[in-house]
Design a protein around this motif. Structure first.
Motif, PDB file in Angstrom:
ATOM      1  N   ILE A   1      -3.439 -14.344  18.206  1.00  6.53           N
ATOM      2  CA  ILE A   1      -3.358 -13.498  19.396  1.00  6.53           C
ATOM      3  C   ILE A   1      -4.685 -13.638  20.132  1.00  6.53           C
ATOM      4  CG2 ILE A   1      -3.023 -11.155  20.263  1.00  6.53           C
ATOM      5  CD1 ILE A   1      -1.499 -10.565  17.657  1.00  6.53           C
ATOM      6  N   ALA A   2      -4.663 -14.316  21.273  1.00  4.67           N
ATOM      7  CA  ALA A   2      -5.902 -14.628  21.990  1.00  4.67           C
ATOM      8  C   ALA A   2      -6.579 -13.373  22.540  1.00  4.67           C
ATOM      9  CB  ALA A   2      -5.613 -15.602  23.123  1.00  4.67           C
ATOM     10  N   ALA A   3      -5.815 -12.358  22.891  1.00  2.00           N
ATOM     11  CA  ALA A   3      -6.393 -11.144  23.476  1.00  2.00           C
ATOM     12  C   ALA A   3      -7.198 -10.342  22.459  1.00  2.00           C
ATOM     13  CB  ALA A   3      -5.293 -10.274  24.068  1.00  2.00           C
ATOM     14  N   TRP A   4      -6.965 -10.559  21.181  1.00  3.70           N
ATOM     15  CA  TRP A   4      -7.670  -9.795  20.151  1.00  3.70           C
ATOM     16  C   TRP A   4      -9.075 -10.312  19.894  1.00  3.70           C
ATOM     17  CZ3 TRP A   4      -4.032  -8.514  15.478  1.00  3.70           C
ATOM     18  CH2 TRP A   4      -3.025  -7.664  15.915  1.00  3.70           C
ATOM     19  N   THR A   5      -9.389 -11.467  20.331  1.00  2.00           N
ATOM     20  CA  THR A   5     -10.677 -12.146  20.112  1.00  2.00           C
ATOM     21  C   THR A   5     -11.110 -12.018  18.658  1.00  2.00           C
ATOM     22  OG1 THR A   5     -11.990 -10.269  20.906  1.00  2.00           O
ATOM     23  CG2 THR A   5     -11.380 -11.938  22.525  1.00  2.00           C
ATOM     24  N   PHE A   6     -12.197 -11.297  18.411  1.00  2.00           N
ATOM     25  CA  PHE A   6     -12.721 -11.208  17.039  1.00  2.00           C
ATOM     26  C   PHE A   6     -11.925 -10.266  16.138  1.00  2.00           C
ATOM     27  CE2 PHE A   6     -16.509 -12.645  19.384  1.00  2.00           C
ATOM     28  CZ  PHE A   6     -16.680 -13.849  18.704  1.00  2.00           C
ATOM     29  N   TRP A   7     -11.028  -9.492  16.715  1.00  2.00           N
ATOM     30  CA  TRP A   7     -10.196  -8.624  15.888  1.00  2.00           C
ATOM     31  C   TRP A   7      -9.205  -9.437  15.053  1.00  2.00           C
ATOM     32  CZ3 TRP A   7     -11.407  -3.969  14.595  1.00  2.00           C
ATOM     33  CH2 TRP A   7     -12.229  -3.233  15.418  1.00  2.00           C
ATOM     34  N   ASN A   8      -9.012 -10.703  15.402  1.00  2.00           N
ATOM     35  CA  ASN A   8      -8.199 -11.573  14.565  1.00  2.00           C
ATOM     36  C   ASN A   8      -8.818 -11.725  13.181  1.00  2.00           C
ATOM     37  OD1 ASN A   8      -5.869 -12.522  16.087  1.00  2.00           O
ATOM     38  ND2 ASN A   8      -7.381 -13.357  17.496  1.00  2.00           N
ATOM     39  N   LEU A   9     -10.142 -11.743  13.131  1.00  2.00           N
ATOM     40  CA  LEU A   9     -10.818 -11.794  11.828  1.00  2.00           C
ATOM     41  C   LEU A   9     -10.523 -10.534  11.019  1.00  2.00           C
ATOM     42  CD1 LEU A   9     -14.295 -13.216  12.881  1.00  2.00           C
ATOM     43  CD2 LEU A   9     -12.457 -14.407  11.690  1.00  2.00           C
ATOM     44  N   ALA A  10     -10.567  -9.394  11.691  1.00  2.00           N
ATOM     45  CA  ALA A  10     -10.269  -8.132  11.003  1.00  2.00           C
ATOM     46  C   ALA A  10      -8.829  -8.118  10.494  1.00  2.00           C
ATOM     47  CB  ALA A  10     -10.519  -6.951  11.933  1.00  2.00           C
ATOM     48  N   ALA A  11      -7.917  -8.675  11.276  1.00  2.00           N
ATOM     49  CA  ALA A  11      -6.512  -8.710  10.846  1.00  2.00           C
ATOM     50  C   ALA A  11      -6.343  -9.599   9.623  1.00  2.00           C
ATOM     51  CB  ALA A  11      -5.632  -9.205  11.994  1.00  2.00           C
ATOM     52  N   GLY A  12      -6.969 -10.768   9.629  1.00  2.00           N
ATOM     53  CA  GLY A  12      -6.856 -11.681   8.491  1.00  2.00           C
ATOM     54  C   GLY A  12      -7.466 -11.112   7.234  1.00  2.00           C
ATOM     55  N   PHE A  13      -8.681 -10.577   7.368  1.00  2.00           N
ATOM     56  CA  PHE A  13      -9.322  -9.981   6.198  1.00  2.00           C
ATOM     57  C   PHE A  13      -8.628  -8.685   5.783  1.00  2.00           C
ATOM     58  CE2 PHE A  13     -13.003 -12.649   7.445  1.00  2.00           C
ATOM     59  CZ  PHE A  13     -13.116 -13.335   6.250  1.00  2.00           C
ATOM     60  N   GLY A  14      -8.040  -7.982   6.740  1.00  2.00           N
ATOM     61  CA  GLY A  14      -7.279  -6.779   6.416  1.00  2.00           C
ATOM     62  C   GLY A  14      -6.077  -7.093   5.539  1.00  2.00           C
ATOM     63  N   LEU A  15      -5.404  -8.200   5.842  1.00  2.00           N
ATOM     64  CA  LEU A  15      -4.282  -8.615   4.999  1.00  2.00           C
ATOM     65  C   LEU A  15      -4.755  -8.929   3.579  1.00  2.00           C
ATOM     66  CD1 LEU A  15      -2.321 -10.904   7.475  1.00  2.00           C
ATOM     67  CD2 LEU A  15      -1.567  -8.715   6.549  1.00  2.00           C
ATOM     68  N   LEU A  16      -5.916  -9.549   3.465  1.00  2.00           N
ATOM     69  CA  LEU A  16      -6.451  -9.860   2.134  1.00  2.00           C
ATOM     70  C   LEU A  16      -6.816  -8.578   1.376  1.00  2.00           C
ATOM     71  CD1 LEU A  16      -8.671 -12.929   3.004  1.00  2.00           C
ATOM     72  CD2 LEU A  16      -6.467 -12.926   1.853  1.00  2.00           C
ATOM     73  N   VAL A  17      -7.376  -7.606   2.071  1.00  2.00           N
ATOM     74  CA  VAL A  17      -7.747  -6.344   1.416  1.00  2.00           C
ATOM     75  C   VAL A  17      -6.499  -5.572   0.983  1.00  2.00           C
ATOM     76  CG1 VAL A  17      -8.824  -4.089   1.828  1.00  2.00           C
ATOM     77  CG2 VAL A  17      -9.987  -6.172   2.537  1.00  2.00           C
ATOM     78  N   VAL A  18      -5.480  -5.582   1.822  1.00  2.00           N
ATOM     79  CA  VAL A  18      -4.223  -4.907   1.454  1.00  2.00           C
ATOM     80  C   VAL A  18      -3.611  -5.572   0.228  1.00  2.00           C
ATOM     81  CG1 VAL A  18      -1.865  -4.437   2.225  1.00  2.00           C
ATOM     82  CG2 VAL A  18      -3.775  -4.003   3.747  1.00  2.00           C
ATOM     83  N   SER A  19      -3.721  -6.898   0.146  1.00  2.00           N
ATOM     84  CA  SER A  19      -3.189  -7.581  -1.038  1.00  2.00           C
ATOM     85  C   SER A  19      -3.936  -7.163  -2.298  1.00  2.00           C
ATOM     86  CB  SER A  19      -3.253  -9.098  -0.862  1.00  2.00           C
ATOM     87  OG  SER A  19      -4.592  -9.542  -0.933  1.00  2.00           O
ATOM     88  N   LEU A  20      -5.243  -6.928  -2.187  1.00  2.00           N
ATOM     89  CA  LEU A  20      -5.984  -6.420  -3.352  1.00  2.00           C
ATOM     90  C   LEU A  20      -5.492  -5.026  -3.748  1.00  2.00           C
ATOM     91  CD1 LEU A  20      -9.619  -7.537  -2.526  1.00  2.00           C
ATOM     92  CD2 LEU A  20      -8.106  -8.447  -4.275  1.00  2.00           C
ATOM     93  N   GLY A  21      -5.184  -4.215  -2.760  1.00  2.00           N
ATOM     94  CA  GLY A  21      -4.624  -2.897  -3.059  1.00  2.00           C
ATOM     95  C   GLY A  21      -3.286  -2.979  -3.769  1.00  2.00           C
ATOM     96  N   VAL A  22      -2.460  -3.930  -3.354  1.00  2.00           N
ATOM     97  CA  VAL A  22      -1.154  -4.121  -4.027  1.00  2.00           C
ATOM     98  C   VAL A  22      -1.365  -4.626  -5.444  1.00  2.00           C
ATOM     99  CG1 VAL A  22       0.986  -5.461  -3.968  1.00  2.00           C
ATOM    100  CG2 VAL A  22       0.100  -4.456  -1.874  1.00  2.00           C
ATOM    101  N   LEU A  23      -2.341  -5.514  -5.628  1.00  2.00           N
ATOM    102  CA  LEU A  23      -2.589  -6.067  -6.960  1.00  2.00           C
ATOM    103  C   LEU A  23      -3.091  -5.011  -7.945  1.00  2.00           C
ATOM    104  CD1 LEU A  23      -4.079  -9.568  -6.179  1.00  2.00           C
ATOM    105  CD2 LEU A  23      -1.924  -9.051  -7.301  1.00  2.00           C
ATOM    106  N   THR A  24      -3.655  -3.922  -7.457  1.00  2.00           N
ATOM    107  CA  THR A  24      -4.078  -2.868  -8.389  1.00  2.00           C
ATOM    108  C   THR A  24      -2.886  -2.175  -9.045  1.00  2.00           C
ATOM    109  OG1 THR A  24      -4.187  -1.193  -6.650  1.00  2.00           O
ATOM    110  CG2 THR A  24      -6.218  -2.429  -7.135  1.00  2.00           C
ATOM    111  N   GLN A  25      -1.699  -2.332  -8.457  1.00  2.00           N
ATOM    112  CA  GLN A  25      -0.495  -1.713  -9.030  1.00  2.00           C
ATOM    113  C   GLN A  25       0.209  -2.621 -10.029  1.00  2.00           C
ATOM    114  OE1 GLN A  25       0.147   1.468  -8.252  1.00  2.00           O
ATOM    115  NE2 GLN A  25      -1.752   1.255  -7.094  1.00  2.00           N
ATOM    116  N   TRP A  26      -0.302  -3.832 -10.209  1.00  2.00           N
ATOM    117  CA  TRP A  26       0.341  -4.814 -11.092  1.00  2.00           C
ATOM    118  C   TRP A  26      -0.019  -4.543 -12.524  1.00  2.00           C
ATOM    119  CZ3 TRP A  26      -0.808 -10.756 -10.990  1.00  2.00           C
ATOM    120  CH2 TRP A  26       0.200 -11.418 -11.677  1.00  2.00           C
ATOM    121  N   ARG A  27       0.972  -4.394 -13.386  1.00  2.00           N
ATOM    122  CA  ARG A  27       0.741  -4.187 -14.821  1.00  2.00           C
ATOM    123  C   ARG A  27       1.276  -5.358 -15.579  1.00  2.00           C
ATOM    124  NH1 ARG A  27       3.896   0.653 -14.686  1.00  2.00           N
ATOM    125  NH2 ARG A  27       2.923   1.751 -13.033  1.00  2.00           N
TER     126      ARG A  27
END
Length: 89
Positions: free
Chosen positions: A63-89
């Motif tokens: 999304i070109a209009a987001w400029t540097f917020w694209n970085l936040a979106a990409g890293f946000g997805l990675l952080v959310v995945s870490l949150g999901v992995l904490t539920q893995w037993r």
């Protein structure tokens, strides 16, 4: 000179569980559902793909209009995945 007394070691007795309901809950924990690792893997791949796309297109995509917020979106997805992995037993 007087001889010192030899100390006797106390026999170890493990503590008794004060809350049997907590032990019963701990025993009942089952393995996590199949969706947990699959969702985490999808989020990791999506986050990495988002970041790689952003860098390879020099900020024009995803999304070109987001400029540097694209970085936040990409890293946000990675952080959310870490949150999901904490539920893995």
């Amino acid at each position: 000179m007087p001889k010192s007394r030899v100390r006797k070691k106390k026999v170890y007795t493990p503590p008794t569980e004060s809350n049997p309901a907590a032990m019963a809950r701990a025993r009942k924990r089952r393995p996590s559902s199949r969706w947990v690792p699959i969702t985490a893997l999808v989020l990791i791949v999506a986050g990495i793909a988002w970041l790689v796309t952003y860098y390879m297109t020099q900020g024009q995509y995803p999304i070109a209009a987001w400029t540097f917020w694209n970085l936040a979106a990409g890293f946000g997805l990675l952080v959310v995945s870490l949150g999901v992995l904490t539920q893995w037993r």
